[in-house]
Design a protein around this motif. Sequence first.
Motif, PDB file in Angstrom:
ATOM      1  N   VAL A   4      -2.651  17.619  -0.512  1.00 40.00           N
ATOM      2  CA  VAL A   4      -4.081  16.614  -0.673  1.00 40.00           C
ATOM      3  C   VAL A   4      -3.558  15.563  -1.734  1.00 40.00           C
ATOM      4  CG1 VAL A   4      -6.345  16.198  -1.245  1.00 40.00           C
ATOM      5  CG2 VAL A   4      -5.616  18.391  -0.074  1.00 40.00           C
ATOM      6  N   ILE A   5      -3.281  14.382  -1.433  1.00 37.57           N
ATOM      7  CA  ILE A   5      -2.877  13.381  -2.389  1.00 37.57           C
ATOM      8  C   ILE A   5      -3.933  12.339  -2.467  1.00 37.57           C
ATOM      9  CG2 ILE A   5      -0.389  13.558  -1.536  1.00 37.57           C
ATOM     10  CD1 ILE A   5      -0.911  11.205  -0.013  1.00 37.57           C
ATOM     11  N   LYS A   6      -3.884  11.688  -3.653  1.00 39.31           N
ATOM     12  CA  LYS A   6      -5.048  10.637  -4.015  1.00 39.31           C
ATOM     13  C   LYS A   6      -4.257   9.487  -4.056  1.00 39.31           C
ATOM     14  CE  LYS A   6      -8.488   9.651  -7.455  1.00 39.31           C
ATOM     15  NZ  LYS A   6      -9.279   9.872  -8.626  1.00 39.31           N
ATOM     16  N   THR A   7      -4.604   8.379  -3.586  1.00 42.18           N
ATOM     17  CA  THR A   7      -4.118   6.901  -3.740  1.00 42.18           C
ATOM     18  C   THR A   7      -5.212   6.011  -3.288  1.00 42.18           C
ATOM     19  OG1 THR A   7      -2.401   5.382  -3.047  1.00 42.18           O
ATOM     20  CG2 THR A   7      -3.123   7.064  -1.363  1.00 42.18           C
ATOM     21  N   GLY A   8      -5.192   4.986  -3.932  1.00 44.07           N
ATOM     22  CA  GLY A   8      -6.318   3.769  -3.586  1.00 44.07           C
ATOM     23  C   GLY A   8      -7.733   4.262  -3.731  1.00 44.07           C
ATOM     24  N   GLY A   9      -8.027   5.447  -4.567  1.00 43.43           N
ATOM     25  CA  GLY A   9      -9.390   5.985  -4.803  1.00 43.43           C
ATOM     26  C   GLY A   9      -9.815   6.614  -3.522  1.00 43.43           C
ATOM     27  N   ARG A  10      -9.000   7.380  -2.542  1.00 43.65           N
ATOM     28  CA  ARG A  10      -9.254   7.949  -1.584  1.00 43.65           C
ATOM     29  C   ARG A  10      -8.359   9.358  -1.679  1.00 43.65           C
ATOM     30  NH1 ARG A  10     -10.157   3.568   3.419  1.00 43.65           N
ATOM     31  NH2 ARG A  10     -11.973   2.507   2.165  1.00 43.65           N
ATOM     32  N   GLN A  11      -8.655  10.129  -0.929  1.00 40.94           N
ATOM     33  CA  GLN A  11      -7.956  11.473  -0.775  1.00 40.94           C
ATOM     34  C   GLN A  11      -7.478  11.642   0.489  1.00 40.94           C
ATOM     35  OE1 GLN A  11     -10.046  14.689  -2.707  1.00 40.94           O
ATOM     36  NE2 GLN A  11     -10.205  13.647  -4.605  1.00 40.94           N
ATOM     37  N   TYR A  12      -6.350  12.140   0.852  1.00 44.77           N
ATOM     38  CA  TYR A  12      -5.933  12.267   2.155  1.00 44.77           C
ATOM     39  C   TYR A  12      -5.174  13.641   2.302  1.00 44.77           C
ATOM     40  CZ  TYR A  12      -6.173   7.279   2.419  1.00 44.77           C
ATOM     41  OH  TYR A  12      -6.829   6.096   2.316  1.00 44.77           O
ATOM     42  N   ARG A  13      -5.547  14.444   3.490  1.00 40.92           N
ATOM     43  CA  ARG A  13      -4.764  15.676   3.543  1.00 40.92           C
ATOM     44  C   ARG A  13      -3.397  15.444   4.310  1.00 40.92           C
ATOM     45  NH1 ARG A  13      -3.841  19.405   7.252  1.00 40.92           N
ATOM     46  NH2 ARG A  13      -3.749  21.673   6.578  1.00 40.92           N
ATOM     47  N   VAL A  14      -2.193  15.557   3.922  1.00 36.69           N
ATOM     48  CA  VAL A  14      -1.012  15.189   4.741  1.00 36.69           C
ATOM     49  C   VAL A  14      -0.217  16.221   5.044  1.00 36.69           C
ATOM     50  CG1 VAL A  14      -1.042  12.917   3.779  1.00 36.69           C
ATOM     51  CG2 VAL A  14      -0.074  14.517   2.712  1.00 36.69           C
ATOM     52  N   VAL A  15       0.578  16.196   5.930  1.00 37.00           N
ATOM     53  CA  VAL A  15       1.794  17.182   6.281  1.00 37.00           C
ATOM     54  C   VAL A  15       2.950  16.434   6.739  1.00 37.00           C
ATOM     55  CG1 VAL A  15       0.305  19.113   7.124  1.00 37.00           C
ATOM     56  CG2 VAL A  15       0.900  17.575   8.654  1.00 37.00           C
ATOM     57  N   PRO A  16       4.035  17.124   6.673  1.00 35.12           N
ATOM     58  CA  PRO A  16       5.001  16.219   7.096  1.00 35.12           C
ATOM     59  C   PRO A  16       5.078  15.463   8.560  1.00 35.12           C
ATOM     60  CG  PRO A  16       6.237  18.049   6.188  1.00 35.12           C
ATOM     61  CD  PRO A  16       4.473  18.282   6.063  1.00 35.12           C
ATOM     62  N   ASP A  17       5.563  14.266   8.764  1.00 33.90           N
ATOM     63  CA  ASP A  17       5.449  13.618  10.030  1.00 33.90           C
ATOM     64  C   ASP A  17       3.962  12.986  10.203  1.00 33.90           C
ATOM     65  OD1 ASP A  17       8.208  13.655  10.484  1.00 33.90           O
ATOM     66  OD2 ASP A  17       8.002  15.416  11.597  1.00 33.90           O
ATOM     67  N   ASP A  18       3.208  12.940   9.373  1.00 37.57           N
ATOM     68  CA  ASP A  18       1.944  12.406   9.707  1.00 37.57           C
ATOM     69  C   ASP A  18       2.229  10.717   9.431  1.00 37.57           C
ATOM     70  OD1 ASP A  18       0.256  14.273  10.111  1.00 37.57           O
ATOM     71  OD2 ASP A  18      -0.773  14.403   8.080  1.00 37.57           O
ATOM     72  N   VAL A  19       1.347  10.032  10.161  1.00 35.01           N
ATOM     73  CA  VAL A  19       1.259   8.546   9.899  1.00 35.01           C
ATOM     74  C   VAL A  19      -0.202   8.157   9.301  1.00 35.01           C
ATOM     75  CG1 VAL A  19       1.637   6.522  10.954  1.00 35.01           C
ATOM     76  CG2 VAL A  19       3.131   8.289  11.545  1.00 35.01           C
ATOM     77  N   LEU A  20      -0.235   7.464   8.157  1.00 33.43           N
ATOM     78  CA  LEU A  20      -1.436   7.189   7.738  1.00 33.43           C
ATOM     79  C   LEU A  20      -1.705   5.898   7.211  1.00 33.43           C
ATOM     80  CD1 LEU A  20      -2.077   8.439   4.263  1.00 33.43           C
ATOM     81  CD2 LEU A  20      -0.748   9.791   5.538  1.00 33.43           C
ATOM     82  N   GLU A  21      -2.688   5.115   7.099  1.00 31.87           N
ATOM     83  CA  GLU A  21      -3.070   3.857   6.767  1.00 31.87           C
ATOM     84  C   GLU A  21      -3.687   4.100   5.251  1.00 31.87           C
ATOM     85  OE1 GLU A  21      -5.332   1.753   9.780  1.00 31.87           O
ATOM     86  OE2 GLU A  21      -3.334   1.699  10.920  1.00 31.87           O
ATOM     87  N   ILE A  22      -3.344   3.425   4.347  1.00 35.24           N
ATOM     88  CA  ILE A  22      -3.664   3.499   3.087  1.00 35.24           C
ATOM     89  C   ILE A  22      -3.658   2.297   2.370  1.00 35.24           C
ATOM     90  CG2 ILE A  22      -2.856   5.822   2.679  1.00 35.24           C
ATOM     91  CD1 ILE A  22      -0.688   4.434   0.716  1.00 35.24           C
ATOM     92  N   GLY A  23      -4.550   1.797   1.412  1.00 42.80           N
ATOM     93  CA  GLY A  23      -4.727   0.833   0.619  1.00 42.80           C
ATOM     94  C   GLY A  23      -3.175   0.295   0.264  1.00 42.80           C
ATOM     95  N   LYS A  24      -2.754  -0.939   0.238  1.00 41.65           N
ATOM     96  CA  LYS A  24      -1.569  -1.516   0.082  1.00 41.65           C
ATOM     97  C   LYS A  24      -1.058  -0.968  -1.091  1.00 41.65           C
ATOM     98  CE  LYS A  24       1.114  -5.855   0.130  1.00 41.65           C
ATOM     99  NZ  LYS A  24       1.119  -7.408   0.229  1.00 41.65           N
ATOM    100  N   ILE A  25       0.131  -0.687  -1.164  1.00 41.81           N
ATOM    101  CA  ILE A  25       0.939  -0.407  -2.344  1.00 41.81           C
ATOM    102  C   ILE A  25       2.372  -0.954  -2.035  1.00 41.81           C
ATOM    103  CG2 ILE A  25       0.019   1.949  -2.358  1.00 41.81           C
ATOM    104  CD1 ILE A  25       2.554   3.107  -0.883  1.00 41.81           C
ATOM    105  N   ALA A  26       3.050  -1.132  -3.375  1.00 42.23           N
ATOM    106  CA  ALA A  26       4.475  -1.613  -3.367  1.00 42.23           C
ATOM    107  C   ALA A  26       5.394  -0.972  -2.807  1.00 42.23           C
ATOM    108  CB  ALA A  26       4.682  -1.905  -4.928  1.00 42.23           C
ATOM    109  N   GLY A  27       6.508  -1.676  -2.145  1.00 47.37           N
ATOM    110  CA  GLY A  27       7.367  -1.162  -1.221  1.00 47.37           C
ATOM    111  C   GLY A  27       7.767  -1.882  -0.017  1.00 47.37           C
ATOM    112  N   GLU A  28       8.968  -1.990   0.175  1.00 49.69           N
ATOM    113  CA  GLU A  28       9.469  -2.730   1.339  1.00 49.69           C
ATOM    114  C   GLU A  28       9.490  -1.805   2.521  1.00 49.69           C
ATOM    115  OE1 GLU A  28      10.461  -6.241   1.388  1.00 49.69           O
ATOM    116  OE2 GLU A  28       9.693  -6.104  -0.661  1.00 49.69           O
ATOM    117  N   VAL A  29       9.381  -2.482   3.676  1.00 47.26           N
ATOM    118  CA  VAL A  29       9.335  -1.901   4.711  1.00 47.26           C
ATOM    119  C   VAL A  29      10.521  -1.139   5.079  1.00 47.26           C
ATOM    120  CG1 VAL A  29       8.875  -2.012   7.404  1.00 47.26           C
ATOM    121  CG2 VAL A  29       7.582  -3.469   6.058  1.00 47.26           C
ATOM    122  N   GLY A  30      10.447   0.028   5.366  1.00 45.83           N
ATOM    123  CA  GLY A  30      11.776   1.000   5.482  1.00 45.83           C
ATOM    124  C   GLY A  30      12.261   1.667   4.471  1.00 45.83           C
TER     125      GLY A  30
END
Length: 174
Positions: A4-30
């Motif tokens: 369970v991670i926290k980013t952008g004021g929200r919490q997400y339950r994640v497992v490997p290979d999950d695809v999720l949309e979060i608030g914008k964070i720094a980082g280039e595509v790829g």
Amino acid sequence: MFAVIKTGGRQYRVVPDDVLEIGKIAGEVGTIVQLGEVLVLGGDTPVLGAPTVAGASVAAEVLQHKRGPKVIAFKKRRRKHSKRKRGYRDEITVLRITEILADGKAPTIGPRPKKEKVVKPAEAEGDEAPKAAKKKADSKTSAKAAATKAPAKKAVAKKPAAKKPAAKKAKSDE
């Protein structure tokens, strides 16, 4: 294993290979980014953080930066001739979770290679292939055009005009 991670004021339950949309964070595509605020590490022996799990992180690949759906904020004050319309779109980063790390380890899995488009080689007969393709394309477009046109209206036979009653002649004999 999950986290369970926290980013952008929200919490997400994640497992490997999950695809999720979060608030914008720094980082280039790829590229691979590390999300450090891990609240829970789940699995055989779950580890709860107080408030976060020390040394745990989640590695994720940045797939895309995009904008969310349009949100309209419309305010109106009745009988005051006052209204305001404002809109905005959230900035979103799409991530794919690659691995869940514990004990301060570094990510070992890199970004996935991009799939290349397969280009079919041209046929050896050269001249006949483009003509056949063009002829096939023309038949498709003419069929589409015929389908999209409105059906022709049938001519409706008009009724003959109704006869007006004959005007009465003034009696001059009287």
